[in-house]
Design a protein around this motif. Structure first.
Motif, short mmCIF file in Angstrom:
data_model
loop_
_atom_site.label_atom_id
_atom_site.label_comp_id
_atom_site.label_asym_id
_atom_site.label_seq_id
_atom_site.Cartn_x
_atom_site.Cartn_y
_atom_site.Cartn_z
N PHE A 33 116.50 42.81 -34.09
CA PHE A 33 116.23 42.63 -32.81
C PHE A 33 116.81 41.28 -32.50
CE2 PHE A 33 113.08 40.75 -35.73
CZ PHE A 33 112.89 39.61 -35.36
N ARG A 34 117.05 41.11 -31.34
CA ARG A 34 117.79 39.79 -30.55
C ARG A 34 116.85 38.48 -30.79
NH1 ARG A 34 122.16 39.62 -26.40
NH2 ARG A 34 123.30 37.86 -27.16
N LYS A 35 117.21 37.56 -31.23
CA LYS A 35 116.12 36.28 -31.40
C LYS A 35 115.64 36.11 -30.19
CE LYS A 35 118.11 33.69 -35.25
NZ LYS A 35 118.66 32.44 -35.59
N PRO A 36 114.29 36.25 -29.71
CA PRO A 36 113.71 36.00 -28.49
C PRO A 36 114.05 34.62 -27.84
CG PRO A 36 112.07 37.03 -29.87
CD PRO A 36 113.24 36.65 -30.84
N THR A 37 113.90 34.42 -26.56
CA THR A 37 114.33 33.12 -25.93
C THR A 37 113.23 32.18 -25.78
OG1 THR A 37 114.59 34.35 -23.88
CG2 THR A 37 116.57 34.19 -25.21
N THR A 38 111.99 32.98 -25.75
CA THR A 38 110.81 32.32 -25.58
C THR A 38 109.81 32.48 -26.83
OG1 THR A 38 109.57 34.13 -24.53
CG2 THR A 38 111.01 32.56 -23.00
N PHE A 39 108.94 31.38 -26.58
CA PHE A 39 107.84 31.50 -27.76
C PHE A 39 106.88 32.87 -27.20
CE2 PHE A 39 103.79 30.56 -30.01
CZ PHE A 39 104.31 30.30 -31.05
N ASP A 40 106.61 33.04 -26.51
CA ASP A 40 105.79 34.28 -26.12
C ASP A 40 106.49 35.60 -26.52
OD1 ASP A 40 103.46 33.01 -25.38
OD2 ASP A 40 104.07 33.20 -23.03
N GLY A 41 107.95 35.66 -26.66
CA GLY A 41 108.68 36.64 -26.78
C GLY A 41 108.73 36.80 -28.41
N LEU A 42 108.87 35.53 -28.90
CA LEU A 42 108.81 35.53 -30.38
C LEU A 42 107.53 35.79 -31.12
CD1 LEU A 42 109.94 34.98 -33.11
CD2 LEU A 42 109.40 32.88 -32.98
N ARG A 43 106.48 35.70 -30.47
CA ARG A 43 105.06 35.93 -30.65
C ARG A 43 104.75 37.27 -30.89
NH1 ARG A 43 99.79 36.62 -29.02
NH2 ARG A 43 98.13 35.57 -29.64
N SER A 44 105.39 37.98 -29.60
CA SER A 44 105.25 39.39 -29.37
C SER A 44 105.89 40.32 -30.64
CB SER A 44 105.63 39.78 -28.09
OG SER A 44 105.60 41.32 -27.97
N LYS A 45 107.17 39.58 -30.94
CA LYS A 45 107.76 40.27 -32.01
C LYS A 45 107.23 40.37 -33.32
CE LYS A 45 110.90 42.62 -31.80
NZ LYS A 45 110.97 44.03 -31.78
N ALA A 73 102.04 44.19 -37.43
CA ALA A 73 101.32 45.46 -37.29
C ALA A 73 102.00 46.58 -38.19
CB ALA A 73 101.50 45.67 -35.92
N LEU A 74 103.23 46.34 -38.59
CA LEU A 74 103.94 47.57 -39.59
C LEU A 74 103.02 47.63 -40.97
CD1 LEU A 74 107.77 46.86 -38.99
CD2 LEU A 74 106.16 48.99 -38.27
N CYS A 75 102.56 46.38 -41.16
CA CYS A 75 101.89 46.33 -42.66
C CYS A 75 100.26 46.50 -42.50
CB CYS A 75 102.11 44.81 -43.31
SG CYS A 75 103.94 44.84 -43.53
N ASN A 76 99.73 46.07 -41.29
CA ASN A 76 98.17 46.02 -41.28
C ASN A 76 98.08 46.50 -39.80
OD1 ASN A 76 95.61 45.89 -41.72
ND2 ASN A 76 95.79 43.75 -42.67
N PRO A 77 98.12 47.56 -39.18
CA PRO A 77 97.97 47.83 -37.89
C PRO A 77 96.51 47.59 -37.21
CG PRO A 77 98.71 49.93 -38.94
CD PRO A 77 98.71 48.72 -39.89
N SER A 78 95.67 47.53 -37.89
CA SER A 78 94.21 47.56 -37.41
C SER A 78 94.08 46.02 -37.20
CB SER A 78 93.18 48.19 -38.26
OG SER A 78 93.31 47.60 -39.52
N LYS A 79 94.71 45.10 -37.92
CA LYS A 79 94.40 43.89 -38.10
C LYS A 79 95.13 42.99 -36.62
CE LYS A 79 93.53 39.79 -41.00
NZ LYS A 79 93.52 39.26 -42.17
N ILE A 80 95.99 43.26 -36.15
CA ILE A 80 96.86 42.50 -35.13
C ILE A 80 96.39 42.57 -33.96
CG2 ILE A 80 99.17 42.10 -34.41
CD1 ILE A 80 98.75 41.63 -37.47
N ASN A 81 95.91 41.17 -33.57
CA ASN A 81 95.69 41.30 -32.01
C ASN A 81 96.61 40.63 -31.03
OD1 ASN A 81 92.93 42.35 -32.68
ND2 ASN A 81 92.55 40.25 -33.38
N ARG A 82 96.97 41.19 -30.13
CA ARG A 82 97.89 40.69 -29.29
C ARG A 82 97.19 39.68 -28.15
NH1 ARG A 82 103.09 44.07 -28.49
NH2 ARG A 82 103.01 45.08 -30.67
#
Length: 134
Positions: free
Chosen positions: A107-119, A125-134
Protein backbone atom coordinates in the motif's frame (compact mmCIF):
# COMPACT_ATOMS: atom_id res chain seq x y z
CA UNK A 1 -4.00 -13.55 21.83
CA UNK A 2 -1.72 -10.59 21.38
CA UNK A 3 -0.75 -9.55 17.87
CA UNK A 4 2.88 -8.64 17.19
CA UNK A 5 3.70 -6.20 14.42
CA UNK A 6 7.15 -5.17 13.26
CA UNK A 7 7.53 -1.99 11.22
CA UNK A 8 10.76 -1.56 9.26
CA UNK A 9 11.27 1.98 8.00
CA UNK A 10 14.27 4.27 7.80
CA UNK A 11 12.04 7.30 8.51
CA UNK A 12 11.66 7.65 12.28
CA UNK A 13 8.69 10.01 11.86
CA UNK A 14 6.80 7.32 9.91
CA UNK A 15 7.71 4.76 12.59
CA UNK A 16 6.32 7.05 15.29
CA UNK A 17 3.09 7.72 13.35
CA UNK A 18 2.60 4.01 12.71
CA UNK A 19 3.09 3.29 16.41
CA UNK A 20 0.56 5.96 17.34
CA UNK A 21 -1.97 4.51 14.89
CA UNK A 22 -1.43 0.97 16.23
CA UNK A 23 -1.82 2.10 19.84
CA UNK A 24 -4.91 4.07 18.88
CA UNK A 25 -6.45 0.92 17.38
CA UNK A 26 -5.44 -1.66 19.99
CA UNK A 27 -3.21 -1.08 22.99
CA UNK A 28 -2.64 -4.83 23.41
CA UNK A 29 -0.69 -5.05 20.15
CA UNK A 30 3.00 -5.75 20.67
CA UNK A 31 4.53 -3.07 18.42
CA UNK A 32 8.19 -3.19 17.49
CA UNK A 33 10.14 -1.19 14.95
CA UNK A 34 13.55 -0.78 13.45
CA UNK A 35 15.09 1.69 11.01
CA UNK A 36 17.09 -0.98 9.18
CA UNK A 37 16.13 -4.05 7.17
CA UNK A 38 19.45 -5.61 8.14
CA UNK A 39 18.62 -5.14 11.83
CA UNK A 40 15.16 -6.60 11.26
CA UNK A 41 16.73 -9.72 9.72
CA UNK A 42 19.04 -10.01 12.73
CA UNK A 43 16.06 -9.75 15.08
CA UNK A 44 14.26 -12.52 13.19
CA UNK A 45 17.36 -14.72 13.00
CA UNK A 46 17.96 -14.39 16.73
CA UNK A 47 14.37 -15.51 17.37
CA UNK A 48 14.04 -12.57 19.73
CA UNK A 49 10.83 -11.73 17.88
CA UNK A 50 8.62 -13.61 15.44
CA UNK A 51 5.92 -11.12 14.47
CA UNK A 52 2.51 -11.88 13.01
CA UNK A 53 2.86 -8.96 10.59
CA UNK A 54 5.82 -7.12 9.13
CA UNK A 55 5.32 -3.83 7.33
CA UNK A 56 8.45 -2.75 5.50
CA UNK A 57 9.19 0.44 3.61
CA UNK A 58 10.10 -0.17 -0.01
CA UNK A 59 12.76 2.56 -0.28
CA UNK A 60 15.51 1.96 2.26
CA UNK A 61 19.30 2.06 2.09
CA UNK A 62 21.46 -1.09 1.93
CA UNK A 63 18.57 -3.54 1.69
CA UNK A 64 15.27 -2.32 0.25
CA UNK A 65 11.88 -3.66 1.24
CA UNK A 66 11.63 -6.13 -1.65
CA UNK A 67 15.09 -7.53 -0.91
CA UNK A 68 14.17 -7.84 2.77
CA UNK A 69 11.01 -9.76 1.93
CA UNK A 70 12.94 -12.07 -0.39
CA UNK A 71 15.36 -12.82 2.46
CA UNK A 72 12.51 -13.51 4.90
CA UNK A 73 10.71 -15.76 2.41
CA UNK A 74 13.85 -17.87 1.99
CA UNK A 75 13.35 -19.16 5.55
CA UNK A 76 10.35 -21.51 5.82
CA UNK A 77 10.18 -20.82 9.57
CA UNK A 78 8.71 -17.43 8.66
CA UNK A 79 6.03 -18.65 6.27
CA UNK A 80 3.27 -17.67 8.69
CA UNK A 81 4.39 -14.03 8.88
CA UNK A 82 2.23 -11.68 6.83
CA UNK A 83 4.50 -9.35 4.85
CA UNK A 84 3.49 -5.96 3.49
CA UNK A 85 5.40 -3.35 1.52
CA UNK A 86 4.51 0.29 1.85
CA UNK A 87 5.99 3.35 0.24
CA UNK A 88 5.52 6.90 -0.93
CA UNK A 89 6.88 5.97 -4.37
CA UNK A 90 4.96 5.10 -7.53
CA UNK A 91 2.81 2.02 -6.97
CA UNK A 92 3.67 0.74 -10.45
CA UNK A 93 7.26 0.26 -9.30
CA UNK A 94 6.07 -1.73 -6.31
CA UNK A 95 3.70 -3.77 -8.46
CA UNK A 96 6.62 -4.79 -10.67
CA UNK A 97 8.61 -5.97 -7.66
CA UNK A 98 5.56 -7.64 -6.14
CA UNK A 99 5.47 -10.18 -8.91
CA UNK A 100 9.05 -11.18 -8.18
CA UNK A 101 8.47 -11.87 -4.49
CA UNK A 102 5.77 -13.43 -2.35
CA UNK A 103 4.07 -10.71 -0.33
CA UNK A 104 0.68 -10.47 1.28
CA UNK A 105 0.07 -6.96 0.04
CA UNK A 106 1.34 -3.47 -0.50
CA UNK A 107 0.00 0.00 0.00
CA UNK A 108 0.96 3.59 -0.50
CA UNK A 109 1.83 5.42 2.70
CA UNK A 110 -1.34 7.24 3.73
CA UNK A 111 -1.15 11.01 3.71
CA UNK A 112 -3.41 11.46 6.75
CA UNK A 113 -3.47 9.94 10.21
CA UNK A 114 -7.02 8.70 9.65
CA UNK A 115 -5.86 6.99 6.47
CA UNK A 116 -3.01 5.31 8.36
CA UNK A 117 -5.35 4.31 11.18
CA UNK A 118 -7.69 2.70 8.65
CA UNK A 119 -4.82 0.76 7.06
CA UNK A 120 -3.61 -0.40 10.49
CA UNK A 121 -7.13 -1.58 11.26
CA UNK A 122 -7.12 -3.63 8.05
CA UNK A 123 -3.74 -5.16 8.88
CA UNK A 124 -4.65 -6.06 12.45
CA UNK A 125 -7.94 -7.56 11.31
CA UNK A 126 -5.97 -10.13 9.33
CA UNK A 127 -4.78 -11.64 12.59
CA UNK A 128 -7.83 -11.11 14.77
CA UNK A 129 -10.88 -9.99 12.78
CA UNK A 130 -13.33 -10.05 15.70
CA UNK A 131 -11.31 -7.69 17.89
CA UNK A 132 -10.79 -4.69 15.63
CA UNK A 133 -13.12 -1.73 15.98
CA UNK A 134 -13.02 1.03 13.42
Amino acid sequence: MSITILVVDDDIDDIDLFKEAVEDMDKSVNYKSTVSAMEALSILDSRALVPDIIVVDFNMPLLNGAEFIQAVRENPDYDSIKLFLYSTCDLNQIMTDRYKIHIDGFFRKPTTFDGLRSKVSDLLALCNPSKINR
